[in-house]
Design a protein around this motif. Sequence first.
Motif, PDB file in Angstrom:
ATOM      1  N   LYS A 234     -77.199  59.338 -16.597  1.00 57.46           N
ATOM      2  CA  LYS A 234     -77.268  60.171 -17.762  1.00 57.46           C
ATOM      3  C   LYS A 234     -78.818  60.989 -17.631  1.00 57.46           C
ATOM      4  CE  LYS A 234     -73.587  59.174 -19.838  1.00 57.46           C
ATOM      5  NZ  LYS A 234     -73.436  58.447 -21.275  1.00 57.46           N
ATOM      6  N   GLY A 235     -79.042  61.412 -16.293  1.00 59.88           N
ATOM      7  CA  GLY A 235     -80.110  62.189 -16.196  1.00 59.88           C
ATOM      8  C   GLY A 235     -81.310  61.424 -15.950  1.00 59.88           C
ATOM      9  N   ARG A 236     -81.390  60.058 -15.805  1.00 65.44           N
ATOM     10  CA  ARG A 236     -82.518  59.197 -15.510  1.00 65.44           C
ATOM     11  C   ARG A 236     -82.632  59.050 -14.130  1.00 65.44           C
ATOM     12  NH1 ARG A 236     -80.180  57.781 -20.081  1.00 65.44           N
ATOM     13  NH2 ARG A 236     -81.325  56.964 -21.901  1.00 65.44           N
ATOM     14  N   LEU A 237     -83.985  58.746 -13.710  1.00 65.15           N
ATOM     15  CA  LEU A 237     -84.460  58.451 -12.235  1.00 65.15           C
ATOM     16  C   LEU A 237     -85.300  57.318 -12.220  1.00 65.15           C
ATOM     17  CD1 LEU A 237     -84.245  62.185 -10.581  1.00 65.15           C
ATOM     18  CD2 LEU A 237     -82.632  60.269 -10.425  1.00 65.15           C
ATOM     19  N   GLY A 238     -85.188  56.538 -11.121  1.00 60.34           N
ATOM     20  CA  GLY A 238     -86.141  55.523 -11.003  1.00 60.34           C
ATOM     21  C   GLY A 238     -87.607  56.112 -10.339  1.00 60.34           C
ATOM     22  N   PRO A 239     -88.373  55.129  -9.931  1.00 59.99           N
ATOM     23  CA  PRO A 239     -89.602  55.569  -9.129  1.00 59.99           C
ATOM     24  C   PRO A 239     -89.279  56.085  -7.653  1.00 59.99           C
ATOM     25  CG  PRO A 239     -89.625  53.234  -9.462  1.00 59.99           C
ATOM     26  CD  PRO A 239     -88.504  53.856 -10.265  1.00 59.99           C
ATOM     27  N   LYS A 240     -88.318  55.330  -7.040  1.00 56.92           N
ATOM     28  CA  LYS A 240     -87.883  55.787  -5.542  1.00 56.92           C
ATOM     29  C   LYS A 240     -87.023  57.149  -5.725  1.00 56.92           C
ATOM     30  CE  LYS A 240     -86.066  51.920  -4.516  1.00 56.92           C
ATOM     31  NZ  LYS A 240     -86.479  50.674  -5.119  1.00 56.92           N
ATOM     32  N   GLY A 241     -86.328  57.380  -6.837  1.00 55.83           N
ATOM     33  CA  GLY A 241     -85.876  58.868  -6.768  1.00 55.83           C
ATOM     34  C   GLY A 241     -86.499  59.778  -7.048  1.00 55.83           C
ATOM     35  N   LEU A 242     -87.712  59.501  -7.902  1.00 55.61           N
ATOM     36  CA  LEU A 242     -88.353  60.640  -8.451  1.00 55.61           C
ATOM     37  C   LEU A 242     -89.612  60.960  -7.359  1.00 55.61           C
ATOM     38  CD1 LEU A 242     -89.134  59.637 -12.143  1.00 55.61           C
ATOM     39  CD2 LEU A 242     -88.069  62.036 -11.336  1.00 55.61           C
ATOM     40  N   ASN A 243     -89.786  60.091  -6.231  1.00 57.14           N
ATOM     41  CA  ASN A 243     -90.889  60.182  -5.352  1.00 57.14           C
ATOM     42  C   ASN A 243     -90.323  60.057  -3.795  1.00 57.14           C
ATOM     43  OD1 ASN A 243     -93.552  59.901  -6.859  1.00 57.14           O
ATOM     44  ND2 ASN A 243     -92.228  58.101  -7.795  1.00 57.14           N
ATOM     45  N   GLY A 244     -88.965  59.775  -3.688  1.00 59.75           N
ATOM     46  CA  GLY A 244     -88.554  59.568  -2.476  1.00 59.75           C
ATOM     47  C   GLY A 244     -88.644  60.854  -1.453  1.00 59.75           C
ATOM     48  N   TRP A 245     -88.191  61.782  -1.987  1.00 61.81           N
ATOM     49  CA  TRP A 245     -87.976  63.220  -1.618  1.00 61.81           C
ATOM     50  C   TRP A 245     -89.457  63.607  -0.905  1.00 61.81           C
ATOM     51  CZ3 TRP A 245     -91.400  67.228  -3.405  1.00 61.81           C
ATOM     52  CH2 TRP A 245     -91.852  67.093  -4.461  1.00 61.81           C
ATOM     53  N   ARG A 246     -90.533  63.315  -1.451  1.00 62.92           N
ATOM     54  CA  ARG A 246     -91.696  63.798  -0.749  1.00 62.92           C
ATOM     55  C   ARG A 246     -92.133  63.189   0.627  1.00 62.92           C
ATOM     56  NH1 ARG A 246     -96.310  63.568  -5.678  1.00 62.92           N
ATOM     57  NH2 ARG A 246     -96.830  65.233  -4.579  1.00 62.92           N
ATOM     58  N   ALA A 247     -91.206  62.513   1.209  1.00 62.97           N
ATOM     59  CA  ALA A 247     -91.336  62.214   2.496  1.00 62.97           C
ATOM     60  C   ALA A 247     -90.575  63.193   3.455  1.00 62.97           C
ATOM     61  CB  ALA A 247     -90.630  60.847   2.751  1.00 62.97           C
ATOM     62  N   MET A 248     -89.820  64.163   2.786  1.00 61.77           N
ATOM     63  CA  MET A 248     -89.081  64.936   3.598  1.00 61.77           C
ATOM     64  C   MET A 248     -89.869  65.878   4.448  1.00 61.77           C
ATOM     65  SD  MET A 248     -85.892  66.136   1.165  1.00 61.77           S
ATOM     66  CE  MET A 248     -85.027  66.690   2.671  1.00 61.77           C
ATOM     67  N   HIS A 249     -90.899  66.327   4.260  1.00 57.01           N
ATOM     68  CA  HIS A 249     -91.809  67.410   4.949  1.00 57.01           C
ATOM     69  C   HIS A 249     -92.990  66.767   5.564  1.00 57.01           C
ATOM     70  CE1 HIS A 249     -88.757  70.211   3.589  1.00 57.01           C
ATOM     71  NE2 HIS A 249     -89.091  70.075   2.204  1.00 57.01           N
ATOM     72  N   ARG A 250     -93.052  65.504   5.809  1.00 56.89           N
ATOM     73  CA  ARG A 250     -94.075  64.837   6.518  1.00 56.89           C
ATOM     74  C   ARG A 250     -94.218  65.447   7.925  1.00 56.89           C
ATOM     75  NH1 ARG A 250     -98.298  62.445   4.696  1.00 56.89           N
ATOM     76  NH2 ARG A 250     -98.052  60.590   6.269  1.00 56.89           N
ATOM     77  N   ASP A 251     -95.357  65.579   8.323  1.00 61.69           N
ATOM     78  CA  ASP A 251     -95.607  66.069   9.751  1.00 61.69           C
ATOM     79  C   ASP A 251     -95.176  65.288  11.105  1.00 61.69           C
ATOM     80  OD1 ASP A 251     -97.023  68.284   8.631  1.00 61.69           O
ATOM     81  OD2 ASP A 251     -98.781  67.445   8.785  1.00 61.69           O
ATOM     82  N   ASP A 252     -94.827  64.021  10.711  1.00 63.56           N
ATOM     83  CA  ASP A 252     -94.457  63.099  11.848  1.00 63.56           C
ATOM     84  C   ASP A 252     -93.002  62.617  11.725  1.00 63.56           C
ATOM     85  OD1 ASP A 252     -94.347  61.664   9.063  1.00 63.56           O
ATOM     86  OD2 ASP A 252     -95.017  59.772  10.075  1.00 63.56           O
ATOM     87  N   ARG A 253     -92.124  63.963  10.989  1.00 58.69           N
ATOM     88  CA  ARG A 253     -90.639  63.757  11.424  1.00 58.69           C
ATOM     89  C   ARG A 253     -90.446  63.969  12.478  1.00 58.69           C
ATOM     90  NH1 ARG A 253     -86.930  65.347   7.306  1.00 58.69           N
ATOM     91  NH2 ARG A 253     -85.348  65.339   9.378  1.00 58.69           N
ATOM     92  N   LEU A 254     -89.346  63.233  13.163  1.00 55.07           N
ATOM     93  CA  LEU A 254     -88.742  63.580  14.558  1.00 55.07           C
ATOM     94  C   LEU A 254     -87.990  64.815  14.417  1.00 55.07           C
ATOM     95  CD1 LEU A 254     -87.444  59.880  15.261  1.00 55.07           C
ATOM     96  CD2 LEU A 254     -89.002  61.003  16.447  1.00 55.07           C
ATOM     97  N   THR A 255     -88.285  65.713  15.586  1.00 53.25           N
ATOM     98  CA  THR A 255     -87.813  67.051  15.408  1.00 53.25           C
ATOM     99  C   THR A 255     -87.108  67.430  16.867  1.00 53.25           C
ATOM    100  OG1 THR A 255     -90.059  67.782  16.024  1.00 53.25           O
ATOM    101  CG2 THR A 255     -89.533  67.916  13.680  1.00 53.25           C
ATOM    102  N   HIS A 256     -87.162  66.760  17.671  1.00 54.97           N
ATOM    103  CA  HIS A 256     -86.590  66.750  19.118  1.00 54.97           C
ATOM    104  C   HIS A 256     -86.155  65.528  19.827  1.00 54.97           C
ATOM    105  CE1 HIS A 256     -90.955  67.121  19.813  1.00 54.97           C
ATOM    106  NE2 HIS A 256     -90.791  66.309  20.660  1.00 54.97           N
ATOM    107  N   PRO A 257     -85.083  65.437  20.619  1.00 58.89           N
ATOM    108  CA  PRO A 257     -84.913  64.223  21.294  1.00 58.89           C
ATOM    109  C   PRO A 257     -85.925  63.777  22.182  1.00 58.89           C
ATOM    110  CG  PRO A 257     -83.133  65.730  21.615  1.00 58.89           C
ATOM    111  CD  PRO A 257     -84.382  66.471  21.126  1.00 58.89           C
ATOM    112  N   LEU A 258     -86.131  62.352  22.506  1.00 58.98           N
ATOM    113  CA  LEU A 258     -86.986  61.793  23.315  1.00 58.98           C
ATOM    114  C   LEU A 258     -86.069  61.003  24.484  1.00 58.98           C
ATOM    115  CD1 LEU A 258     -89.533  60.614  20.533  1.00 58.98           C
ATOM    116  CD2 LEU A 258     -89.935  62.510  21.871  1.00 58.98           C
ATOM    117  N   ILE A 259     -86.574  60.950  25.788  1.00 61.06           N
ATOM    118  CA  ILE A 259     -86.130  60.247  26.732  1.00 61.06           C
ATOM    119  C   ILE A 259     -87.173  59.418  27.234  1.00 61.06           C
ATOM    120  CG2 ILE A 259     -85.145  60.150  28.876  1.00 61.06           C
ATOM    121  CD1 ILE A 259     -83.392  62.678  28.114  1.00 61.06           C
TER     122      ILE A 259
END
Length: 991
Positions: free
Chosen positions: A90-115
């Motif tokens: 009914k519209g509510r969000l918890g602390p993880k829901g309201l803050n978790g998205w802020r990890a999406m654009h971190r600089d340490d994301r994996l962006t290419h395969p590694l071997i």
Amino acid sequence: MHRHDQQTAMEPAFAPPKFQTRDSIEDIWGPRTPYKDEWPTRVDQSCDAEPDSWVQSACVLCSNGCGLDIGVKDGKVVGVRGRATDRVNKGRLGPKGLNGWRAMHRDDRLTHPLIRRNGRLERASWDEAMNLIVAKSKELQTHLTNHSIAFYTTGQLFLEEYYALAMVGKAGLHTLHMDGNTRLCTATAATAMRESFGSDGQPGSYRDIDYTECIFMVGHNMAATQTVLWSRVLDRLEGPSPPKLIVVDPRVSESAKRATLHLAPRAGTNLALLNGIQHLLFKNGWVNTDWVSKHVVGLDELQAVVQEYDPQSVTDITGVPVEQLTEAARIIGTTGSMLSTALQGVYQSNQATASACQINNINLLRGFIGKPGSGVLQMNGQPTAQNNRETGCDGEFPGFRNHKNPAHMEELARMWNIEPIQVPHWNEPTHIMNLLNYMEAGTVRMFWVNCTNPMVSLPNLPRVRNILTQPDLFVVAQDIYMNETTAIADVVLPAAQWGEKTGCFTNVDRTVHISHKAVDPPGESRSDFDIFVDYARRMGFKDKDGRDLIQWTKPEQAFEAWKKLSAGRPCDVTGLTYDRLTGGSGIQWPCNEKNPHGTERLYADGKFFTDVDYCESFGHDLETGAPLTKEEYERLNPAGRAILKACHYQPPPEEPDSEFPLRLSTGRNAYHFHTRTKTGRTPLQAASKEPEVDISELDAVNASVSDGEYVVVRSKRGAVEMKCRVGRRTRPGHVFMPFHFGYWDSTDGRARAANELTIDSWDPVSKQPHFKAGAVRIEKIPEGISGPFIREPQSAAVLEAEKHSAASKATTGVDDSRLERQMELWLGETYESTVQLLQIYGELIPQLIRHDQEVEAGLRVLSRLAEAMRARLEPHVRRLGENKQRGQHRAHVLRQALFPSPEDVSSSPSVAYEVLETLQGLAVYLSHIQSSLTALAPVAQAMWDEEFSQAVTEAEKSLHRQLAWVKQQVQTRSSQTLLVPVVPRSSGRNS
């Protein structure tokens, strides 16, 4: 909830959001909106900027499944808001829901395969990475069979991705080696529902909170694990006619603080407590006998078992006072409605499945299933765990089908257009603890880990590290950030995450949401769906008509294919489409022609999924874990009725002693999710920077430690070093620590992963590990220690991984001439046993038993059956080869032990006794052959050898007939032979 202010060097810095309805880190559950019957709407929002557009989705940072919209600006996610129309929140969000998205654009994301090259993980192209994985797969197929490849997935993918993975593993490789980290958190939930109701699928609904008179929470700290759902409970508690709240938890959790009645049993004693409640329900006449007589089976056995759990006996086991136990039973026994919930305090504890089944029992005894305000929510720990189970990527089969039901497996084969024997159904899928055993033994050589972090989350980490860094084990890790597992992998695949792909998922109360793609994934990251489909194409998986096994390329196509597979099953979603799920609320399954708007509650008509031809499982012995046969299940005759399962209490596998006097329990907190891959890169990290161990004031005094002091926590398996928090949250004799923390962001060098301590034992039915078991002690750190006293072991594991390159692991490195399969040895032994059996029938027994016409007649029939059995096996022995036993066959040894030479028979007291002994020996010998065939049956199926499988099946039938005759003879002769006195042979007279 306690918070700390120390800042670690790795902690990300975040500016406060520009648009937010509340600081959800400080105010976890938000303001109260008291109510009864209809939960009021309240829209929570957190944004860094005003979005240009909103994209429909749902939260994937706990199992609640809150509907939300993703705010997008300039191609980036800038915030979220709760969906006011969604039935879940009914519209509510918890602390993880309201803050978790802020990890999406971190600089340490994996962006290419590694071997891993020359020991180090280096950038590679997708073709290089996938070609290497495929080369390894095909090399293993050639040398070690498909059964040397294993998959370990998550509870966080979308349904379409799970279904693609299920087809890769079960329909493409035809392997049972597929499990998920859902094994660690919700395997027991699925198992308990199968045992009691015939199938997975939560009976209850979140809306039952709105009407119920009583909430019974067992081992479930909802305040931390599902914060929005707890807000709903808090609002009911603040509204008119609040429900009674009974909380079962050894800790004084935030949930327990609001309880009408808090029961704090010793860890590992849930079953005794729940048996005691049932004892009082029977004793006081609080069983709904009219409803029970129509809708359940197993009542007499349950009543006989719980009769032994009188209040004083339960108090002696659990430590819960008699008065509290009696009051709990009174509230449950007299309330007009009740919603029961359970989570890790049950599932990860001693006798997990048996305990979860007793929760189901209590609701069944009261008739509280399928009615508004009543039901059971055997909670999940992860947002999409239900889809993992629905599609068959872990311990289940797609569509909740029964692997022991040939019709179910043939139906799967038709839908996948493969041969029935290629559907891997010779056993239940391999659980992760057995996969570790196979890796340790060297029979699993490739381990594909997807969106999970077993180097932190599995129990007994010292052993796990040793196994996963073996030189011959090829590890593929597919994730969104580097973590402890990707750090030791041979190939790392960068995956797209929530918000960067489209798909559906199902929450705890069967609500299906759609999550639309909002932004592009960074760099070269690909969705898990695309990765699995690509692997299937490169492997060349085909159906029996030579067409591509996976013919779809888009998630929506996979969803439409899944709908066909779900048709007619409990999780039927044939009435759903992407269009129907878009624009409004999530919809509960089953949703089909009969239930076009979804289904609020299961079993409202009192009919359960227990018909023998429909059920997902025939059930298990709750104490031993042994599966029941179809014949045993038919004797129960559930026929659409629920099953009351009974079990006696047994102590936990590792109890405290003088050396390790405290009981260990691990769990979640409100700020983090699993191993913090996402939440550790958000403002939530500032609220919970490092792990701490909770201990009681008494235990702190005994260990001479004080609040806030760094201490060592040690078990028989390992040790960690962390701050202790002394207080009244934890009862004496117990310690608690969060499992979220590993080493990927640690800067102080201390060992701190809770699973350095945990025991690698598991529930016999669900195979869920015992994270809430095991004994530890608290040690004071000697004065004068400036650095870490217990050093972290992750760095050593990475160094071990760096000794090898992925390319060197791309081949088995084993000379084929040195490989020796053990199946031929077993087959040779089995065949020799049948040859010996013919000699026993034809030569030995006639010498031992003379002038017994019934035995003589029986032997002629048995010899014919045995010869038919030998003849069925012989061509396969010749075709497959017989690796003969060096030295004497076990069959020869057993024959000599069981059957005396004719000259020795005079030692028997009488001829009749001699006959009985001989028949007993024959029964043992036949049982030896029976167990040999039992082992060969799944082997033949795992070889996808239809003729061999049929031969073994026919041999088993023949053996069963022979054994039945022998047992009948023993039964017929025993009473007269053993009861009526005779003059012994030693007295000079024959009987």
